[in-house]
Design a protein around this motif. Sequence first.
Motif, PDB file in Angstrom:
ATOM      1  N   UNK A  77      -9.668  10.257  53.953  1.00 11.54           N
ATOM      2  CA  UNK A  77     -11.002  10.660  53.505  1.00 11.54           C
ATOM      3  C   UNK A  77     -11.474  11.917  54.227  1.00 11.54           C
ATOM      4  N   UNK A  78     -12.042  12.862  53.445  1.00 10.94           N
ATOM      5  CA  UNK A  78     -12.633  14.063  54.032  1.00 10.94           C
ATOM      6  C   UNK A  78     -14.135  14.118  53.803  1.00 10.94           C
ATOM      7  N   UNK A  79     -14.658  13.296  52.884  1.00 11.73           N
ATOM      8  CA  UNK A  79     -16.088  13.299  52.594  1.00 11.73           C
ATOM      9  C   UNK A  79     -16.545  11.878  52.296  1.00 11.73           C
ATOM     10  N   UNK A  80     -17.638  11.461  52.955  1.00  9.34           N
ATOM     11  CA  UNK A  80     -18.209  10.128  52.749  1.00  9.34           C
ATOM     12  C   UNK A  80     -19.699  10.259  52.495  1.00  9.34           C
ATOM     13  N   UNK A  81     -20.162   9.568  51.443  1.00  7.79           N
ATOM     14  CA  UNK A  81     -21.596   9.535  51.127  1.00  7.79           C
ATOM     15  C   UNK A  81     -21.970   8.071  50.923  1.00  7.79           C
ATOM     16  N   UNK A  82     -22.868   7.567  51.771  1.00  9.46           N
ATOM     17  CA  UNK A  82     -23.245   6.164  51.731  1.00  9.46           C
ATOM     18  C   UNK A  82     -24.758   6.060  51.865  1.00  9.46           C
ATOM     19  N   UNK A  83     -25.420   5.583  50.805  1.00  8.36           N
ATOM     20  CA  UNK A  83     -26.877   5.455  50.863  1.00  8.36           C
ATOM     21  C   UNK A  83     -27.385   4.499  49.791  1.00  8.36           C
ATOM     22  N   UNK A  84     -28.641   4.084  49.944  1.00  9.53           N
ATOM     23  CA  UNK A  84     -29.350   3.272  48.951  1.00  9.53           C
ATOM     24  C   UNK A  84     -28.546   2.054  48.519  1.00  9.53           C
ATOM     25  N   UNK A  85     -28.124   1.258  49.473  1.00  9.18           N
ATOM     26  CA  UNK A  85     -27.410   0.023  49.152  1.00  9.18           C
ATOM     27  C   UNK A  85     -28.204  -1.157  49.684  1.00  9.18           C
ATOM     28  N   UNK A  86     -27.899  -2.325  49.159  1.00  7.07           N
ATOM     29  CA  UNK A  86     -28.504  -3.556  49.663  1.00  7.07           C
ATOM     30  C   UNK A  86     -27.401  -4.473  50.145  1.00  7.07           C
ATOM     31  N   UNK A  87     -27.536  -4.942  51.377  1.00  9.29           N
ATOM     32  CA  UNK A  87     -26.515  -5.783  51.981  1.00  9.29           C
ATOM     33  C   UNK A  87     -26.187  -5.285  53.374  1.00  9.29           C
ATOM     34  N   UNK A  88     -25.104  -5.784  53.935  1.00 13.20           N
ATOM     35  CA  UNK A  88     -24.671  -5.353  55.257  1.00 13.20           C
ATOM     36  C   UNK A  88     -23.983  -3.991  55.190  1.00 13.20           C
TER      37      UNK A  88
END
Length: 432
Positions: free
Chosen positions: A211-222
């Motif tokens: 992986x060279x790019x990660x986008x993680x947002x607006x989630x529900x849970x752990x």
Amino acid sequence: MLEMAAASDRDPFGDLPEELLSRVLSFLPAEDALQTCVLDTRWRDLWMRLTSLLFVFDGPTFPRYNRFQQLVKLVICLRGDSPLVRCEIDAYPDDGPENTFKNTRLLIDYALACEAEELIVRAADIQYDLPVFDVPLSLISQHLKTLHLEGVNLDHSALNFSGCLVLEDLRIQLCNIRACEISSMSLKRLCIAEYCLLPDNVRLLICAPSLISLHLEDFEGLTPFLENMPLLETAYVSLKDGCHDFCHKNRRNCDDPCCGCHAYPINKAVLLNGLSNAVKLDLIASPKMFLYRRDLKWCPIFGKLKTLLLSEWFTAVGLVCILRHSPVLEILTLKLDNTEDIVGATGAQETKTQSFVCACIKSVYVECEEVDEGVLAVLNILSTCGILRDQISIKEDPRTDSDCKLAFSISSIHCQLLPPFLNICLSRDFNK
């Protein structure tokens, strides 16, 4: 001109090159593109060589089930195994109470059989508000490079893409992810966004060493657990209200067994170790989210990090810890909407004993509503880390247009609050 062409039975588009006509056809929904075959053999040949198929409809124009079934069969029968580059599919339920999505699954299998390089599967824009289509685990292709899933269920114990040898882009939006793992050796870009539902009883493991790019947002849970990503360049991680990694009582020794704080690992970090090779990093969270702060106990060395953005989740000690572990950091941005929790009772004193020089820092940008005591405490911390007065810029963005508040901010900043060794350049957007 069209009337003259009609009178002479001449194709008004006959003089246009095939490349242009094929380009136009590629933007048409599958049903409209298919209908051009009746014009003449040239159009039929063009349609059969199309490398892009769009089964995309909105609510008012979506065909009835029988018509959709007929369309799917016609396309598959007439096109045969002609290669595809891109296929976009609105998942459409079959008639009946079970909603088997038989024809949608048939289209997915057909796209993969035609060696599609880009596949987009989303829930049809009809009467369903929640994901109802379960994406099959057979999304395996040696030709698939881009996979975009939106508004669907990923109801599998693991999302293992090891069979997709060239998969590089995976985007998951508005999906219900019930898997405990996402793994791919080839994946380069991963985005999980727009209110995805993640497991709340186990952390989703993300294993993507390329992986060279990660986008993680607006989630529900752990919050997902990130394994090492040695090639990572950019990452944006935002932990907001849907994230379950916060303490209801906002204290270290919480006695509520149902609180999300008890799901934190005992002896390892959740996010920061996996992000340690990033060159550009955005770490966003509301102050109640404890995950970043606890991860700092095992804070790695961010040996490549040059650009860092933090919101107000950190403490004074935490900020020093991050700066100390970022030896080549050049640009730091701090978004400070709420500074109440940044400096604890002993935070300021502890930072004095941990002070050091940030040798590579070129610029620090502070964005805040106003320069209050919390912001000033942050500025003092930065000064103990060797950041010079002309390296810091502050942008105030008041939430009110009150002239009194602005006047107070100006007088307080220049006359009372700022330490004498800090010469801050201020800019305001008075229209907001």
